[in-house]
Design a protein around this motif. Structure first.
Motif, PDB file in Angstrom:
ATOM      1  N   ARG A  14      -8.002  -3.397   4.168  1.00 43.28           N
ATOM      2  CA  ARG A  14      -8.863  -2.557   3.820  1.00 43.28           C
ATOM      3  C   ARG A  14      -8.097  -1.066   5.171  1.00 43.28           C
ATOM      4  O   ARG A  14      -8.172  -0.299   4.180  1.00 43.28           O
ATOM      5  CB  ARG A  14      -9.380  -2.440   2.828  1.00 43.28           C
ATOM      6  CG  ARG A  14      -9.558  -3.137   1.689  1.00 43.28           C
ATOM      7  CD  ARG A  14     -10.723  -3.298   1.361  1.00 43.28           C
ATOM      8  NE  ARG A  14     -10.602  -3.636  -0.094  1.00 43.28           N
ATOM      9  CZ  ARG A  14     -11.456  -4.021  -0.891  1.00 43.28           C
ATOM     10  NH1 ARG A  14     -13.015  -4.464  -0.498  1.00 43.28           N
ATOM     11  NH2 ARG A  14     -11.303  -5.151  -2.498  1.00 43.28           N
ATOM     12  N   GLN A  15      -8.747  -1.147   5.855  1.00 45.21           N
ATOM     13  CA  GLN A  15      -9.024  -0.627   6.710  1.00 45.21           C
ATOM     14  C   GLN A  15      -7.100   0.281   6.843  1.00 45.21           C
ATOM     15  O   GLN A  15      -6.986   1.603   7.156  1.00 45.21           O
ATOM     16  CB  GLN A  15      -9.141  -0.846   7.935  1.00 45.21           C
ATOM     17  CG  GLN A  15      -9.061   0.535   8.919  1.00 45.21           C
ATOM     18  CD  GLN A  15     -10.348   1.779   8.700  1.00 45.21           C
ATOM     19  OE1 GLN A  15     -11.213   1.454   8.030  1.00 45.21           O
ATOM     20  NE2 GLN A  15     -10.020   2.703   8.765  1.00 45.21           N
ATOM     21  N   CYS A  16      -6.126  -0.895   7.396  1.00 48.90           N
ATOM     22  CA  CYS A  16      -4.170  -0.011   7.152  1.00 48.90           C
ATOM     23  C   CYS A  16      -4.370   0.567   6.384  1.00 48.90           C
ATOM     24  O   CYS A  16      -3.359   1.601   6.530  1.00 48.90           O
ATOM     25  CB  CYS A  16      -3.843  -2.116   7.752  1.00 48.90           C
ATOM     26  SG  CYS A  16      -4.350  -2.881   9.098  1.00 48.90           S
ATOM     27  N   GLY A  17      -4.661   0.242   5.119  1.00 48.46           N
ATOM     28  CA  GLY A  17      -4.222   0.963   3.910  1.00 48.46           C
ATOM     29  C   GLY A  17      -5.250   2.126   3.500  1.00 48.46           C
ATOM     30  O   GLY A  17      -4.368   3.029   3.775  1.00 48.46           O
ATOM     31  N   ALA A  18      -5.835   2.140   4.359  1.00 44.86           N
ATOM     32  CA  ALA A  18      -6.398   3.562   4.095  1.00 44.86           C
ATOM     33  C   ALA A  18      -5.394   4.481   5.355  1.00 44.86           C
ATOM     34  O   ALA A  18      -5.813   6.205   5.221  1.00 44.86           O
ATOM     35  CB  ALA A  18      -7.999   3.854   4.443  1.00 44.86           C
ATOM     36  N   VAL A  19      -5.787   3.870   6.717  1.00 49.24           N
ATOM     37  CA  VAL A  19      -4.499   4.980   7.313  1.00 49.24           C
ATOM     38  C   VAL A  19      -3.350   4.857   6.844  1.00 49.24           C
ATOM     39  O   VAL A  19      -2.831   6.345   6.980  1.00 49.24           O
ATOM     40  CB  VAL A  19      -4.700   3.938   8.693  1.00 49.24           C
ATOM     41  CG1 VAL A  19      -3.126   4.637   9.479  1.00 49.24           C
ATOM     42  CG2 VAL A  19      -6.389   4.032   8.903  1.00 49.24           C
ATOM     43  N   ALA A  20      -2.833   4.070   6.303  1.00 51.73           N
ATOM     44  CA  ALA A  20      -1.689   4.391   5.414  1.00 51.73           C
ATOM     45  C   ALA A  20      -1.177   4.986   3.944  1.00 51.73           C
ATOM     46  O   ALA A  20      -0.276   5.486   3.755  1.00 51.73           O
ATOM     47  CB  ALA A  20      -0.995   3.276   4.887  1.00 51.73           C
ATOM     48  N   GLY A  21      -2.782   5.111   3.784  1.00 55.37           N
ATOM     49  CA  GLY A  21      -3.330   6.786   2.807  1.00 55.37           C
ATOM     50  C   GLY A  21      -3.314   5.816   1.212  1.00 55.37           C
ATOM     51  O   GLY A  21      -2.697   6.085   0.232  1.00 55.37           O
ATOM     52  N   LYS A  22      -3.192   4.520   1.281  1.00 55.46           N
ATOM     53  CA  LYS A  22      -2.457   3.310   0.011  1.00 55.46           C
ATOM     54  C   LYS A  22      -4.363   3.142   0.024  1.00 55.46           C
ATOM     55  O   LYS A  22      -5.441   2.279   0.436  1.00 55.46           O
ATOM     56  CB  LYS A  22      -1.507   2.364   0.736  1.00 55.46           C
ATOM     57  CG  LYS A  22      -1.675   1.818  -1.405  1.00 55.46           C
ATOM     58  CD  LYS A  22      -0.548   0.292  -0.656  1.00 55.46           C
ATOM     59  CE  LYS A  22      -0.131  -0.612  -1.951  1.00 55.46           C
ATOM     60  NZ  LYS A  22       0.271  -1.729  -1.453  1.00 55.46           N
ATOM     61  N   ALA A  23      -4.277   3.122  -1.112  1.00 53.68           N
ATOM     62  CA  ALA A  23      -5.843   2.298  -1.958  1.00 53.68           C
ATOM     63  C   ALA A  23      -5.394   1.106  -2.316  1.00 53.68           C
ATOM     64  O   ALA A  23      -4.679   1.335  -2.646  1.00 53.68           O
ATOM     65  CB  ALA A  23      -6.208   3.697  -2.957  1.00 53.68           C
ATOM     66  N   ILE A  24      -6.441  -0.114  -1.809  1.00 49.47           N
ATOM     67  CA  ILE A  24      -5.902  -0.744  -2.117  1.00 49.47           C
ATOM     68  C   ILE A  24      -7.161  -1.674  -2.648  1.00 49.47           C
ATOM     69  O   ILE A  24      -8.233  -1.751  -2.453  1.00 49.47           O
ATOM     70  CB  ILE A  24      -6.184  -2.321  -0.182  1.00 49.47           C
ATOM     71  CG1 ILE A  24      -4.850  -1.199   0.361  1.00 49.47           C
ATOM     72  CG2 ILE A  24      -5.884  -4.020  -0.783  1.00 49.47           C
ATOM     73  CD1 ILE A  24      -4.642  -2.266   1.539  1.00 49.47           C
ATOM     74  N   SER A  25      -6.933  -2.199  -3.753  1.00 42.62           N
ATOM     75  CA  SER A  25      -8.276  -2.439  -5.278  1.00 42.62           C
ATOM     76  C   SER A  25      -7.959  -3.246  -5.306  1.00 42.62           C
ATOM     77  O   SER A  25      -7.233  -4.232  -4.876  1.00 42.62           O
ATOM     78  CB  SER A  25      -8.159  -1.927  -6.270  1.00 42.62           C
ATOM     79  OG  SER A  25      -7.335  -1.589  -6.794  1.00 42.62           O
ATOM     80  N   ILE A  88       0.145  -3.859   6.817  1.00 45.00           N
ATOM     81  CA  ILE A  88       0.451  -4.554   7.490  1.00 45.00           C
ATOM     82  C   ILE A  88       1.558  -3.674   8.980  1.00 45.00           C
ATOM     83  O   ILE A  88       2.274  -4.130   8.962  1.00 45.00           O
ATOM     84  CB  ILE A  88       0.254  -5.896   8.306  1.00 45.00           C
ATOM     85  CG1 ILE A  88      -0.587  -6.513   6.200  1.00 45.00           C
ATOM     86  CG2 ILE A  88      -0.008  -6.333   9.237  1.00 45.00           C
ATOM     87  CD1 ILE A  88      -0.812  -7.422   6.200  1.00 45.00           C
ATOM     88  N   GLY A  89       0.640  -3.034  10.195  1.00 51.31           N
ATOM     89  CA  GLY A  89       1.730  -2.559  11.117  1.00 51.31           C
ATOM     90  C   GLY A  89       2.011  -1.232  10.505  1.00 51.31           C
ATOM     91  O   GLY A  89       2.962  -0.568  11.138  1.00 51.31           O
ATOM     92  N   TYR A  90       1.766  -0.685   9.579  1.00 50.22           N
ATOM     93  CA  TYR A  90       1.782   0.341   9.235  1.00 50.22           C
ATOM     94  C   TYR A  90       1.882   1.894  10.369  1.00 50.22           C
ATOM     95  O   TYR A  90       0.274   0.882  11.123  1.00 50.22           O
ATOM     96  CB  TYR A  90       0.875   1.103   8.665  1.00 50.22           C
ATOM     97  CG  TYR A  90       0.940   2.600   7.840  1.00 50.22           C
ATOM     98  CD1 TYR A  90       2.653   2.921   7.442  1.00 50.22           C
ATOM     99  CD2 TYR A  90       0.193   3.596   8.403  1.00 50.22           C
ATOM    100  CE1 TYR A  90       2.185   4.562   6.718  1.00 50.22           C
ATOM    101  CE2 TYR A  90       0.738   4.971   8.044  1.00 50.22           C
ATOM    102  CZ  TYR A  90       1.414   5.603   7.039  1.00 50.22           C
ATOM    103  OH  TYR A  90       1.487   6.508   7.291  1.00 50.22           O
ATOM    104  N   LYS A  91       2.778   2.492  11.256  1.00 53.60           N
ATOM    105  CA  LYS A  91       2.636   3.596  11.839  1.00 53.60           C
ATOM    106  C   LYS A  91       2.455   5.058  11.895  1.00 53.60           C
ATOM    107  O   LYS A  91       3.589   5.069  10.769  1.00 53.60           O
ATOM    108  CB  LYS A  91       3.807   3.207  13.136  1.00 53.60           C
ATOM    109  CG  LYS A  91       4.228   1.839  14.203  1.00 53.60           C
ATOM    110  CD  LYS A  91       4.396   1.800  14.907  1.00 53.60           C
ATOM    111  CE  LYS A  91       4.385   0.010  15.106  1.00 53.60           C
ATOM    112  NZ  LYS A  91       4.379  -0.221  16.767  1.00 53.60           N
TER     113      LYS A  91
END
Length: 93
Positions: A14-25, A88-91
């Motif tokens: 979820r933290q990776c998704g937040a960094v990538a700007g994607k909401a994960i529900s 995962i692995g979003y930069k």
């Protein structure tokens, strides 16, 4: 023991998704898992009382519901990771 570790994996995803700007529900798989856990936990906590009232047959119900809960937890976790693997692995660029 593996207890508690899946929550860290999901929180990290979820933290990776937040960094990538994607909401994960949570999806329906996760909601079913939570429902089964919510039914299983009271059954297991009340097992000593239930055995006294109903008999040894409730042990079978408790163990089966626990097994289903564990299986759903594992399956839901893998499904969650597979569905959201793109974060995962979003930069950040």
């Amino acid at each position: 023991v593996f207890t508690g570790k899946p929550e860290f994996i999901i929180a990290g995803l979820r933290q990776c998704g937040a960094v990538a700007g994607k909401a994960i529900s949570a999806d329906m798989f996760g909601k079913v898992k939570t429902f089964v856990q919510d039914i299983t936990a009271p059954i297991l906590m009340m097992m000593p009382v239930l055995v006294g009232l109903v008999g040894e047959g409730c042990l079978f119900v408790g163990y089966i519901s626990f097994g289903i809960s564990v299986l759903l937890t594992i399956m839901s976790g893998f499904n969650y990771i597979i569905v959201n693997k793109d974060v995962i692995g979003y930069k950040d660029r």
